[in-house]
Write a protein that holds these residues in place. Structure first.
Motif, mmCIF file in Angstrom:
data_model
loop_
_atom_site.group_PDB
_atom_site.id
_atom_site.type_symbol
_atom_site.label_atom_id
_atom_site.label_comp_id
_atom_site.label_asym_id
_atom_site.label_seq_id
_atom_site.Cartn_x
_atom_site.Cartn_y
_atom_site.Cartn_z
ATOM 1 N N ASP A 127 29.693 15.716 82.865
ATOM 2 C CA ASP A 127 29.861 16.985 83.562
ATOM 3 C C ASP A 127 29.034 18.087 82.912
ATOM 4 O O ASP A 127 28.969 18.209 81.685
ATOM 5 C CB ASP A 127 31.328 17.387 83.588
ATOM 6 C CG ASP A 127 31.570 18.538 84.541
ATOM 7 O OD1 ASP A 127 31.113 18.451 85.691
ATOM 8 O OD2 ASP A 127 32.192 19.527 84.123
ATOM 9 N N SER A 128 28.384 18.877 83.750
ATOM 10 C CA SER A 128 27.609 20.025 83.303
ATOM 11 C C SER A 128 27.734 21.128 84.335
ATOM 12 O O SER A 128 27.550 20.891 85.527
ATOM 13 C CB SER A 128 26.134 19.640 83.130
ATOM 14 O OG SER A 128 25.329 20.791 82.980
ATOM 15 N N ASP A 129 28.029 22.339 83.885
ATOM 16 C CA ASP A 129 28.104 23.465 84.804
ATOM 17 C C ASP A 129 26.739 23.794 85.391
ATOM 18 O O ASP A 129 26.654 24.355 86.489
ATOM 19 C CB ASP A 129 28.652 24.706 84.079
ATOM 20 C CG ASP A 129 30.122 24.575 83.734
ATOM 21 O OD1 ASP A 129 30.811 23.774 84.405
ATOM 22 O OD2 ASP A 129 30.568 25.264 82.801
ATOM 23 N N PHE A 130 25.674 23.472 84.660
ATOM 24 C CA PHE A 130 24.335 23.843 85.086
ATOM 25 C C PHE A 130 23.648 22.754 85.907
ATOM 26 O O PHE A 130 22.774 23.041 86.716
ATOM 27 C CB PHE A 130 23.483 24.171 83.851
ATOM 28 C CG PHE A 130 24.077 25.226 82.981
ATOM 29 C CD1 PHE A 130 24.070 26.556 83.373
ATOM 30 C CD2 PHE A 130 24.673 24.902 81.777
ATOM 31 C CE1 PHE A 130 24.640 27.536 82.583
ATOM 32 C CE2 PHE A 130 25.236 25.877 80.965
ATOM 33 C CZ PHE A 130 25.223 27.199 81.371
ATOM 34 N N ASP A 131 24.031 21.505 85.707
ATOM 35 C CA ASP A 131 23.420 20.364 86.402
ATOM 36 C C ASP A 131 24.530 19.397 86.809
ATOM 37 O O ASP A 131 24.706 18.334 86.204
ATOM 38 C CB ASP A 131 22.408 19.663 85.488
ATOM 39 C CG ASP A 131 21.351 20.611 84.955
ATOM 40 O OD1 ASP A 131 20.402 20.900 85.701
ATOM 41 O OD2 ASP A 131 21.481 21.078 83.802
ATOM 42 N N PRO A 132 25.296 19.744 87.847
ATOM 43 C CA PRO A 132 26.517 18.999 88.160
ATOM 44 C C PRO A 132 26.302 17.712 88.951
ATOM 45 O O PRO A 132 26.947 17.480 89.979
ATOM 46 C CB PRO A 132 27.329 20.026 88.962
ATOM 47 C CG PRO A 132 26.292 20.858 89.656
ATOM 48 C CD PRO A 132 25.153 20.961 88.690
ATOM 49 N N VAL A 133 25.410 16.858 88.468
ATOM 50 C CA VAL A 133 25.196 15.583 89.161
ATOM 51 C C VAL A 133 26.415 14.678 89.037
ATOM 52 O O VAL A 133 26.549 13.700 89.795
ATOM 53 C CB VAL A 133 23.928 14.863 88.653
ATOM 54 C CG1 VAL A 133 22.698 15.704 88.907
ATOM 55 C CG2 VAL A 133 24.052 14.504 87.189
ATOM 56 N N ALA A 134 27.330 14.984 88.113
ATOM 57 C CA ALA A 134 28.560 14.191 88.003
ATOM 58 C C ALA A 134 29.404 14.281 89.269
ATOM 59 O O ALA A 134 30.310 13.460 89.469
ATOM 60 C CB ALA A 134 29.365 14.648 86.788
ATOM 61 N N ASP A 135 29.115 15.273 90.134
ATOM 62 C CA ASP A 135 29.820 15.377 91.411
ATOM 63 C C ASP A 135 29.399 14.284 92.397
ATOM 64 O O ASP A 135 29.996 14.179 93.476
ATOM 65 C CB ASP A 135 29.562 16.739 92.051
ATOM 66 C CG ASP A 135 30.231 17.880 91.292
ATOM 67 O OD1 ASP A 135 31.027 17.596 90.367
ATOM 68 O OD2 ASP A 135 29.950 19.051 91.610
ATOM 69 N N LEU A 136 28.368 13.496 92.035
ATOM 70 C CA LEU A 136 27.884 12.400 92.885
ATOM 71 C C LEU A 136 28.235 11.079 92.210
ATOM 72 O O LEU A 136 27.365 10.376 91.680
ATOM 73 C CB LEU A 136 26.373 12.513 93.088
ATOM 74 C CG LEU A 136 25.905 13.791 93.775
ATOM 75 C CD1 LEU A 136 24.420 14.024 93.519
ATOM 76 C CD2 LEU A 136 26.180 13.734 95.269
ATOM 77 N N PRO A 137 29.502 10.705 92.189
ATOM 78 C CA PRO A 137 29.947 9.562 91.387
ATOM 79 C C PRO A 137 29.330 8.241 91.831
ATOM 80 O O PRO A 137 28.953 8.061 92.988
ATOM 81 C CB PRO A 137 31.463 9.559 91.613
ATOM 82 C CG PRO A 137 31.648 10.219 92.943
ATOM 83 C CD PRO A 137 30.599 11.281 93.000
ATOM 84 N N VAL A 138 29.230 7.338 90.858
ATOM 85 C CA VAL A 138 28.698 5.997 91.123
ATOM 86 C C VAL A 138 29.831 5.147 91.699
ATOM 87 O O VAL A 138 30.691 4.663 90.966
ATOM 88 C CB VAL A 138 28.134 5.358 89.842
ATOM 89 C CG1 VAL A 138 27.566 3.976 90.157
ATOM 90 C CG2 VAL A 138 27.080 6.248 89.206
#
Length: 265
Positions: free
Chosen positions: A203-214
């Motif tokens: 998780d990162s506030d600046f690069d929230p790619v974790a919102d696209l789960p595998v």
């Protein structure tokens, strides 16, 4: 009078720069590409109109490194599969780069969402680790074991979608309606190996790619590739359609109104 470097450049110098831009050297990069399925509703939520989801909710992460005239460059891209009308391609959410020159060219010419980051691809024997770190967070990591050599794919043409825009001078909206840009790349591969591994999203506030789960890992490959690049404006898009997504481009769209950082003691 001594040459004034901020002065106007002569016409011949401008022509020389134009000629050099039109014949870029062939650059081969070594990189990891991971493709996975994510939640369809999440993928749909990140697409500014008029882009719509493709039939399959795919996310692609490329993390690579190359050498340009003796200068190393790390480069990445995280993109989702979508359509512009009947044309299918990728919408890129973020493109981390290790050099300012790589950031400026892509952002100002094509509207690519580039940001400075620490991008690495490290191989030790059969182990490979590819990472992107920004603001102290390694927000994507692809690691695994290099396996069998894969048949080389035929040269192919890829398509990416970008929005080119500038925030308005008065801070309200854009200077002009954003441009939806199509960028095509003619890609060739000279080596390819399968990788057995995993994609780790932090998780990162600046690069929230974790919102696209595998949800389903499709493939991981390690390959050497080269490509060229051409772009054109496909259409102008109404500002109010793109404005809700402006935060995808910037770490903080309100930073121009922030107070300066406190003085160091």
């Amino acid at each position: 009078m001594a040459r004034i470097r901020y002065g106007a450049r002569p016409a011949e110098a401008l022509k020389k720069s134009s000629r050099e831009r039109s014949s870029l050297p062939e650059i081969w990069s070594t990189g990891v590409m991971a493709i996975w399925e994510t939640d369809p509703e999440v993928l749909a939520a990140v697409l500014p109109p008029p882009l719509v989801p493709a039939d399959r909710p795919l996310v692609r992460a490329n993390i690579s490194g190359c050498d340009i005239n003796g200068h190393p460059l790390g480069a990445g891209a995280i993109a989702v599969r979508c359509k512009h009308g009947d044309i299918e391609g990728d919408y890129t959410l973020t493109m981390p780069m290790t050099t300012e020159r790589a950031v400026i060219g892509g952002r100002e010419v094509f509207g690519e969402p580039k940001k400075l980051a620490d991008v690495k691809v490290e191989r030790d024997g059969d182990s490979v680790v590819a990472t992107v770190n920004r603001m102290g967070v390694t927000y994507i990591e692809v690691r695994g074991t290099v396996g069998e050599e894969l048949p080389l794919p035929e040269p192919r043409r890829t398509l990416s979608f970008y929005y080119k825009f500038l925030p308005a001078v008065d801070g309200d909206g854009f200077d002009a309606d954003p441009l939806l840009v199509h960028v095509t790349r003619n890609e060739r591969t000279r080596s390819a190996h399968a990788v057995t591994g995993e994609v780790i999203l932090r998780d990162s506030d600046f690069d929230p790619v974790a919102d696209l789960p595998v949800r389903k890992l499709i493939s991981i490959t390690l390959s050497e590739r080269t490509s060229d690049q051409q772009g054109f404006v496909a259409e102008r898009v109404k500002a109010d359609l793109v404005l809700p997504y402006i935060h995808q481009r910037y770490d903080d769209v309100q930073q121009i109104t922030d107070d300066p950082p406190p003085a160091s003691k």
